[in-house]
Design an enzyme around this catalytic site. Sequence first.
Site, short mmCIF file in Angstrom:
data_model
loop_
_atom_site.label_atom_id
_atom_site.label_comp_id
_atom_site.label_asym_id
_atom_site.label_seq_id
_atom_site.Cartn_x
_atom_site.Cartn_y
_atom_site.Cartn_z
N HIS A 139 0.81 -1.22 0.00
CA HIS A 139 0.00 0.00 0.00
C HIS A 139 0.85 1.28 0.00
O HIS A 139 0.44 2.30 0.55
CB HIS A 139 -0.98 0.00 1.18
CG HIS A 139 -1.71 -1.29 1.33
ND1 HIS A 139 -1.24 -2.30 2.14
CD2 HIS A 139 -2.82 -1.77 0.72
CE1 HIS A 139 -2.07 -3.35 2.05
NE2 HIS A 139 -3.02 -3.05 1.19
N CYS A 140 2.05 1.18 -0.58
CA CYS A 140 2.96 2.33 -0.70
C CYS A 140 3.32 2.95 0.65
O CYS A 140 3.60 4.14 0.74
CB CYS A 140 2.36 3.42 -1.61
SG CYS A 140 1.98 2.84 -3.27
N THR A 141 3.30 2.13 1.71
CA THR A 141 3.65 2.63 3.03
C THR A 141 4.44 1.59 3.80
O THR A 141 3.95 1.01 4.78
CB THR A 141 2.40 3.09 3.82
OG1 THR A 141 2.80 3.56 5.11
CG2 THR A 141 1.37 1.98 3.94
#
Length: 390
Positions: free
Chosen positions: A342-344
């Site tokens: 989730h790009c985190t």
Amino acid sequence: MDNKPIIYLDNAATSWPKPPAVWEAMEHSMRESAANPGRGSHAMAVKASRVLFEARKRLARLFRIKNPNDIAFTLNATHALNLAIQGLLKPGDHVITSTLEHNSIRRPLEALKRKLGIEVSYLTTNSQGELDIHLIEKAITSRTKLIAVTHSSNLLGTITPIADIGEIARRRNVRFLVDSAQSAGALSIDVEAMGIDLLAFPGHKGLLGPQGTGGLYIHPSLELEPLMQGGTGSKSEAPEQPTVRPDRYEAGTPNTVGIAGLTEGVNYVLKETTEAIHAKEQQLTFELMEGLKHIQGVHILGPDVGIERTAIVSFLLEGVDPSEMAFLLDQQFGIAVRAGFHCTPLGHETAGSYETGAVRASPGYFTEKSEIVSMIEAVKEISRTLRTIN
């Protein structure tokens, strides 16, 4: 999809479906006002300019912004965050952020660490994503230029107390940037009351507009270096970018058709109210969490049921790779979710899911309770099948 029914639980990435008025406005704009706004005095160009002005007015009303011209349109929240970060920071500046952040904040900051030598302090949250705001006060130095935080974690749904952080930033004379990717349209935002200097927002999520739209609110006392230079339709005789807003930050032809759709998405939010939207989405979220937590092997990330959050439920099923779970939900049950990091990555480190990633289900305002029940039953079936096999 091939005309098969779909249960869409990926609203944290892009909201769907859109209100009919959104795509109707886009079609009307394409037919009637698809000229270049601000680049001509003929009737169609004037209509196009009005499209942009109406959108700014609606957004200003939603976010309690005094001057609509302090809103610069961008392609998305990532574009807006890059404009804010790269346009503000100079060599030697210090930035305070958190381990909840999306790569749209982290990567521009890391790039400026390499290029300009800025210093970045990543404040660690607890496993539920809660940030001790006293750590922010302690982290401020004489070189601190910016505090940059997400309003809500795109992994955990945790809501950051931005009004409290804004008070600290204002008192300590530090600029405050808020990433509202998961909160715009779902939570009430008042830039003045919350002390926000820079507000980045996407058009395609909670604002119910199309992809390729978004924007950045820039406090009137703040000047940023433009991310791009080029045609604006104003001061064309000058070799440098004009200083007038919003032209200074909007070089090139804008997405007028998309912004026409965004206007109607914002109108829908204003009519329904963020309070009503959040109340419904939170109820759906709690029902999903309540159902999932009773399934053997399921571990839900983030705040517990009953603690306020945005409509995001990330979870793991013991013994199942998140990507496999998402594939099974899609192929066998017609349920759309998101799996991975989730790009985190820092968020996953915080939540203890860095080794695996997670499955993220995100209801929206148009999600039905029956769809939540179907999601719960699908995860039960997958869990039961895997236990039988093993």
